[in-house]
Motif scaffolding. Structure first.
Motif, PDB file in Angstrom:
ATOM      1  N   PHE A 145       0.808  -1.228   0.000  1.00  0.00           N
ATOM      2  CA  PHE A 145       0.000   0.000   0.000  1.00  0.00           C
ATOM      3  C   PHE A 145       0.832   1.265   0.000  1.00  0.00           C
ATOM      4  CE2 PHE A 145      -2.667  -3.242   2.086  1.00  0.00           C
ATOM      5  CZ  PHE A 145      -3.634  -3.306   1.108  1.00  0.00           C
ATOM      6  N   ASN A 146       2.190   1.090  -0.013  1.00  0.00           N
ATOM      7  CA  ASN A 146       3.050   2.251  -0.080  1.00  0.00           C
ATOM      8  C   ASN A 146       2.827   3.214   1.087  1.00  0.00           C
ATOM      9  OD1 ASN A 146       5.143   3.473  -1.250  1.00  0.00           O
ATOM     10  ND2 ASN A 146       4.136   3.833  -3.225  1.00  0.00           N
ATOM     11  N   THR A 147       2.521   2.657   2.265  1.00  0.00           N
ATOM     12  CA  THR A 147       2.346   3.514   3.437  1.00  0.00           C
ATOM     13  C   THR A 147       3.693   3.685   4.115  1.00  0.00           C
ATOM     14  OG1 THR A 147       1.710   1.494   4.543  1.00  0.00           O
ATOM     15  CG2 THR A 147      -0.048   3.002   3.945  1.00  0.00           C
ATOM     16  N   ARG A 148       4.065   4.927   4.318  1.00  0.00           N
ATOM     17  CA  ARG A 148       5.401   5.181   4.849  1.00  0.00           C
ATOM     18  C   ARG A 148       5.535   4.681   6.276  1.00  0.00           C
ATOM     19  NH1 ARG A 148       5.916  11.252   4.587  1.00  0.00           N
ATOM     20  NH2 ARG A 148       3.670  11.010   4.739  1.00  0.00           N
ATOM     21  N   LEU A 149       4.486   4.878   7.060  1.00  0.00           N
ATOM     22  CA  LEU A 149       4.594   4.575   8.485  1.00  0.00           C
ATOM     23  C   LEU A 149       4.852   3.094   8.723  1.00  0.00           C
ATOM     24  CD1 LEU A 149       4.542   5.655  11.296  1.00  0.00           C
ATOM     25  CD2 LEU A 149       2.090   5.268  11.370  1.00  0.00           C
ATOM     26  N   SER A 150       4.187   2.243   7.968  1.00  0.00           N
ATOM     27  CA  SER A 150       4.393   0.820   8.253  1.00  0.00           C
ATOM     28  C   SER A 150       5.816   0.393   7.914  1.00  0.00           C
ATOM     29  CB  SER A 150       3.367  -0.040   7.524  1.00  0.00           C
ATOM     30  OG  SER A 150       2.995   0.519   6.320  1.00  0.00           O
ATOM     31  N   SER A 151       6.391   0.967   6.856  1.00  0.00           N
ATOM     32  CA  SER A 151       7.787   0.653   6.565  1.00  0.00           C
ATOM     33  C   SER A 151       8.692   1.110   7.696  1.00  0.00           C
ATOM     34  CB  SER A 151       8.232   1.321   5.272  1.00  0.00           C
ATOM     35  OG  SER A 151       7.407   0.916   4.220  1.00  0.00           O
ATOM     36  N   MET A 152       8.374   2.274   8.234  1.00  0.00           N
ATOM     37  CA  MET A 152       9.197   2.773   9.341  1.00  0.00           C
ATOM     38  C   MET A 152       9.064   1.870  10.555  1.00  0.00           C
ATOM     39  SD  MET A 152       8.643   6.855   9.241  1.00  0.00           S
ATOM     40  CE  MET A 152       8.461   7.735   7.719  1.00  0.00           C
ATOM     41  N   MET A 153       7.847   1.381  10.799  1.00  0.00           N
ATOM     42  CA  MET A 153       7.648   0.460  11.928  1.00  0.00           C
ATOM     43  C   MET A 153       8.507  -0.782  11.736  1.00  0.00           C
ATOM     44  SD  MET A 153       5.871   1.442  14.415  1.00  0.00           S
ATOM     45  CE  MET A 153       5.396  -0.034  15.315  1.00  0.00           C
ATOM     46  N   ALA A 154       8.512  -1.327  10.514  1.00  0.00           N
ATOM     47  CA  ALA A 154       9.309  -2.519  10.260  1.00  0.00           C
ATOM     48  C   ALA A 154      10.777  -2.258  10.579  1.00  0.00           C
ATOM     49  CB  ALA A 154       9.146  -2.958   8.806  1.00  0.00           C
ATOM     50  N   THR A 155      11.276  -1.122  10.106  1.00  0.00           N
ATOM     51  CA  THR A 155      12.670  -0.789  10.381  1.00  0.00           C
ATOM     52  C   THR A 155      12.920  -0.631  11.870  1.00  0.00           C
ATOM     53  OG1 THR A 155      12.321   0.610   8.463  1.00  0.00           O
ATOM     54  CG2 THR A 155      14.507   0.598   9.420  1.00  0.00           C
ATOM     55  N   ALA A 156      11.915  -0.102  12.572  1.00  0.00           N
ATOM     56  CA  ALA A 156      12.087   0.141  13.999  1.00  0.00           C
ATOM     57  C   ALA A 156      12.095  -1.158  14.791  1.00  0.00           C
ATOM     58  CB  ALA A 156      10.979   1.056  14.499  1.00  0.00           C
ATOM     59  N   ILE A 157      11.360  -2.151  14.308  1.00  0.00           N
ATOM     60  CA  ILE A 157      11.253  -3.397  15.064  1.00  0.00           C
ATOM     61  C   ILE A 157      12.506  -4.258  14.904  1.00  0.00           C
ATOM     62  CG2 ILE A 157       9.994  -5.579  15.183  1.00  0.00           C
ATOM     63  CD1 ILE A 157       7.482  -4.026  14.504  1.00  0.00           C
ATOM     64  N   ALA A 158      13.123  -4.196  13.713  1.00  0.00           N
ATOM     65  CA  ALA A 158      14.206  -5.123  13.406  1.00  0.00           C
ATOM     66  C   ALA A 158      15.300  -5.236  14.483  1.00  0.00           C
ATOM     67  CB  ALA A 158      14.810  -4.777  12.052  1.00  0.00           C
TER      68      ALA A 158
END
Ligand code: HEM
Ligand SMILES: Nc1ncnc2c1ncn2[C@@H]1O[C@H](COP(=O)(O)OP(=O)(O)OP(=O)(O)O)[C@@H](O)[C@H]1O
Ligand SMILES: Nc1ncnc2c1ncn2[C@@H]1O[C@H](COP(=O)(O)OP(=O)(O)OP(=O)(O)O)[C@@H](O)[C@H]1O
Ligand SMILES: [Mg+2]
Ligand SMILES: [Mg+2]
Lengths: 245, 229, 204, 229, 204
Positions: A84-97
């Motif tokens: 869905f090209n949502t920026r926030l979810s990508s950022m969440m993924a990066t934050a969780i790693a």
């Protein structure tokens, strides 16, 4: 409700929300850790077979479980971002790693500490241990790939693809004790009837919850700094009180 | 504008290559992880008998170090070749050997040194004794620069050939085998309590290092000139 | 003084040129002309020692260039089809390194000044891989601003440059000639240096 | 001028990549020799006890195959990327997945198939029994294409990144470990006389092959589009 | 018909262009002008879908190009800064493969004829790595002779070409326009098509 959801999926609004939420996760996490470890180390009885060494379990098991779940959650967020090209979810993924990697590392480390008295070796090449190691490598792969690509949007998408492909590993870890007959013991916590002492169960459950809360608090903190870094050129960041200061 | 001395030039080249490696933060990190991973893969294929593993350990670690350094050799000159920087290096008013030596040193610092540093941790996985560990690390410290330097010759010779990566390994591996033999030999010797044999193995490694330090930059420089024609 | 006598060069079955002789003195400029594939690049690369000539000699101040080796290279600045810049490094870093290779110590300030003169203001610290084709060529050309090299060997210096940059290169060449430098170059675009006699060498 | 069907396009791409590999005759040959050499290095590092060697054999062969395929993965897309051919591929009026599949097949034919063919000879070195050999080869036949295909994803993801070779291994090796485990597992099972376990291991490999055949070209194509931005 | 509306594109911190709109009809040619780094290449790459625009639309015959995907690519011929030819393969092999990628079956005879027309007689079977810069560009340009692609997107097609080759390219473009093709291109060299109105788009 739907409108609310969209509102908070914008980094600018989520930044504030996350800031408010963090204490609500961080404080209980600390409290529950103390309680759980207290029960684990002082209340729970000494194990008949394993002696005192078994108490590592109160850290080991929550860490192992979280390392797997966090991976799935990370992959889920990454997939959302990809589709869905949502920026926030990508950022969440990066934050969780990094948190996930940390738990995978703790799981391996405490497992190794435990293995020395139990199996007489720091490390054996058993299916569960190996697949947990692979999980750690997958986290590393995600982080390195993300770090290697300069353009954040491209980095998000490439790393997301990797995370999604890598998620096949999680069921392998989970079922490894069933599929392969190995040293590492199978699940002792079952829904029907258990072989564990009640105090042990309580301690494990409490530390598990504490780890969850901790992971959430850390992920939120990290996502806030990622938001700031990525949106540093926008007006709302420049207007923030803490940035101005 | 001042001119540069030979020493300054060497430092410049080393710094340049380190800078390039650092620009991708993942770079150093990943050689390391590759090494760890190869080392971890072997027992997986072999099974988990401790006795067997202990015996294999030095061999596995050394082979993994060899492969890790091999894998990163491809980029030693090829990037510079493709974008024309190598031509400029050949036109440098100082001797090409100095520049080549600089590149080799940088290559070792990126792909060899980290392995030396992490080897003790991996040794624990294989349940090596403390003295064996010490000898292993010392051996790697002496041997990995030799790998980078011999590898440099191969990289120079195979420059610009397609499939260079594999051809390179083909040329370089045989030359590296002595390093491997002395390196593992030293560890086996100490495990067997043969201190004399251990020292002589290490001494041979040190001799190879000296030898390579003097010869390989020049040989590689010649090889480069041939490859550029 | 660069003296080329009876030079011949073949690639594969093709004889590119033979019996080529000329002399280039201080303050002179020469354009090598010819169709695609006529051997211009090959000639320039032979002058740099990347190709060995089939026969003939190249003398620098009377001595064979092969004998001089590094002493000859110190007088030489070569700009090839390739830009010889690193994608990952910024313009400043690239320039400092290529200066270093030519034996010149350069600090950040000087590098930035050179890049600004080449019209790269605001782009000095970006990794060159994000630059446009013409901007990358400008980074490579910035080397012309530093060297004390006497002989410039330029292979299509104008490739990918816009009109403004072409004029700038013309100015740089004119300045170099004025301080008694020599230039030998190729180009398919028109290039004129005001008040200078342009010698032409045609290959065919 | 006629237009090409999907099938013809696939053949074209495979033929092109094979042609490129053949143009450097050394190419196929050297992957093979790398494989042979890694396999032969191990006994050298480990000593020559026959019992030990026999136990190690499947693991060593599989790991060597994995590394050989890894080593050649770097060039899967990168050459095409640098010279702009990949851009043209992305503009092809057919689906990119087909082209990617073609490249994977060619990669396997150059770097996987030769290993499968030579493995029996190496197995003899390690004193493997005839049935074990058969299973080993069958396993490699099923498994090496999977390595090429999973590797393709990694190669696409790391396209154009510096240090790509090592990063690539970091991404791909973990995903390839299951292949390794099933492959060696099958050989151990047959050696231990467990025919059921052997069959199930091979069946898992076959399933992975099917799975990869369907999914990996598409995933790699997506990865390529991301990398090209 | 290519219709670009309100296109905007940024790279890093730099806004290259915004609110760019134009329509290109059959038989029309347009030159994109601008200094080095003004965003010409970025615009052309956006038209090919390699870059996603920040905002705005690109329509082909009224449909969004992203939706058409492969159907749009079938109408497109793109020639970039890179030649997209393989060093190890000969001109003939290269041409046959790039034709194949564009979905056209070509035999050796046709390929040789195309290369001869590009002035590569006698070089058709040589590995392209031994060719000169201009000859390699000619191999890449030979693709213009085969395609039935309607829209040509050419990024500095004249780079490295000598005078004869430049004229040839002009002829090819004129022929393409005559059969109702469209061309959008960039160049820093002058390029005129006799009897054609040249539309110009300036980026700055
Ligand atoms: C480095 C070595 C080890 C690793 C990577 C590891 C990994 C894991 C993982 C991933 C779990 C979660 C399993 C699940 O939820 O089903 C787990 C649980 C567990 N591990 Fe380990 N482990 C290691 C060593 C050990 C050792 C040495 C022991 C003790 C002999 C041990 C005992 C347990 C127990 C009792 C559980 C809880 C299982 C359950 O109740 O579900 N682990 N371990
Ligand atoms: N092995 C070979 N066999 C046949 N011809 C060769 C071989 N190697 C090189 N050539 C020819 O040598 C010539 C090299 O030309 P060179 O690169 O010097 O040309 P140039 O004048 O710089 O051309 P351009 O204007 O295109 O840059 C080409 O015509 C090429 O075809
Ligand atoms: N990450 C970035 N940060 C800042 N600027 C960038 C970044 N990426 C690209 N740019 C700029 O975007 C522009 C890209 O230009 P483009 O290649 O489209 O130019 P062009 O018009 O084709 O130029 P040329 O005539 O030199 O080929 C350049 O000015 C470059 O400096
Ligand atoms: Mg030329
Ligand atoms: Mg451009």
């Amino acid at each position: 409700m739907a409108i609310n959801w969209f509102k908070y999926s914008a980094p600018s609004t989520f930044y504030g929300l996350a800031g408010k939420l963090i204490p609500w996760f961080a404080l209980p996490a600390a409290v529950l850790f103390v309680i759980g470890l207290y029960i684990g180390f002082f209340v729970a009885p000494t194990d008949a077979v394993q002696g005192e060494a078994y108490r590592i379990i109160f850290i080991h098991v929550p860490a192992s479980i979280l390392s797997m779940f966090l991976y799935l959650i990370m992959a889920g967020y990454a997939a959302l971002g990809l589709i869905f090209n949502t920026r926030l979810s990508s950022m969440m993924a990066t934050a969780i790693a990094p948190t996930g990697a940390l738990f995978a590392f703790i799981s391996l480390w405490t497992g190794a500490l435990w293995g020395k008295p139990m199996w007489g070796a720091w490390w054996v090449w058993d299916a569960r241990l190996t697949s947990e190691l692979i999980l750690l490598f997958l986290y590393f792969g995600f982080i390195s790939l993300h770090a290697s690509i300069d353009d954040p949007r491209r980095a998000d998408r490439a790393a997301a693809l990797l995370a999604v492909v890598g998620s096949v590993n999680v069921p392998i870890i989970y079922f490894s004790v069933k599929w392969w007959n190995t040293l590492h013991q199978g699940s002792t916590i079952k829904f029907t009837g258990t072989s564990m002492h009640v105090a042990m169960q309580q301690a494990m459950f409490i530390t598990l919850v504490a780890c969850w809360l901790y992971a959430i608090a850390v992920a939120l903190t990290r996502v806030r700094s990622i938001i700031l870094e990525r949106e540093r050129h926008t007006k709302w960041v420049a207007d923030l009180a803490e940035v101005k200061a | 504008m001042n001119t540069l001395s030979v020493w300054q030039l060497l430092v410049l080249v080393v710094r340049r290559d380190l800078l390039l490696a650092m620009r991708r933060r993942a770079d150093v990190f990943t050689t390391l992880i590759f090494f760890v991973m190869v080392v971890s893969l072997f027992p997986l294929g072999v099974g988990s008998e401790m006795e067997l593993l202990r015996k294999m350990a030095p061999g596995v670690l050394w082979v993994a170090a060899l492969l890790a350094s091999m894998l990163s050799l491809g980029r030693l000159f090829s990037a510079d070749y493709v974008d024309g920087t190598l031509e400029q290096m050949m036109l440098a008013p100082q001797s090409l050997s100095i520049l080549v030596l600089g590149k080799m040193i940088a290559h070792w610092m990126v792909s060899g040194l980290p392995l030396v540093l992490i080897a003790p941790v991996l040794g624990i996985q294989f349940d090596l004794s403390a003295p064996a560990q010490g000898v292993l690390v010392l051996g790697l410290l002496l041997g990995t620069p030799v790998l980078s330097m011999i590898g440099g010759i191969g990289a120079a010779l195979t420059l610009g050939l397609r499939g260079g990566g594999v051809l390179l390994s083909l040329l370089v591996l045989p030359l590296c085998i002595p390093v491997l033999i002395f390196g593992t030999g030293a560890v086996y010797a100490i495990s067997a309590g043969l201190n004399g044999a251990m020292v002589s193995n290490l001494a041979l490694l040190a001799a190879m290092l000296m030898f390579s330090l003097v010869l390989t930059p020049w040989v590689s420089a010649q090889a480069l000139r041939i490859s550029m024609e | 003084m660069l003296e080329v006598s009876h030079l011949a060069c073949s690639r594969g079955d093709h004889r590119l040129f033979s019996d080529l002789s000329f002399v280039l003195e201080s303050g002179q400029i020469m354009q090598v002309q010819g169709e695609n594939g006529s051997g211009k690049t090959s000639l320039l690369r032979t002058l740099c020692g990347f190709l060995s000539p089939e026969s003939g000699k190249i003398l620098w101040d009377g001595t064979d260039m092969r004998e001089l080796a590094e002493d000859y290279f110190a007088n030489l600045l070569y700009l090839g089809h390739h830009n010889a810049i690193k994608d990952e490094l910024s313009g400043v870093e690239n320039l400092r390194i290529s200066a270093g290779l030519a034996g010149i110590a350069l600090d950040d300030k000087q590098a930035i000044a050179a890049l600004r003169r080449m019209g790269l203001k605001g782009r000095e610290r970006l990794p060159t891989k994000v630059l446009s084709q013409g901007q990358r060529r400008r980074v490579a050309l910035a080397r012309l601003l530093l060297g004390e090299a006497k002989l410039w060997v330029l292979d299509e210096p104008l490739a990918a440059l816009d009109v403004g940059a072409v004029e700038l290169v013309q100015t740089l060449i004119a300045e170099h000639l004025a301080r008694q430098g020599m230039v030998i170059f190729t180009t398919h675009q028109p290039l004129e240096i005001a008040g200078m006699e342009m010698r032409r060498l045609s290959l065919s």
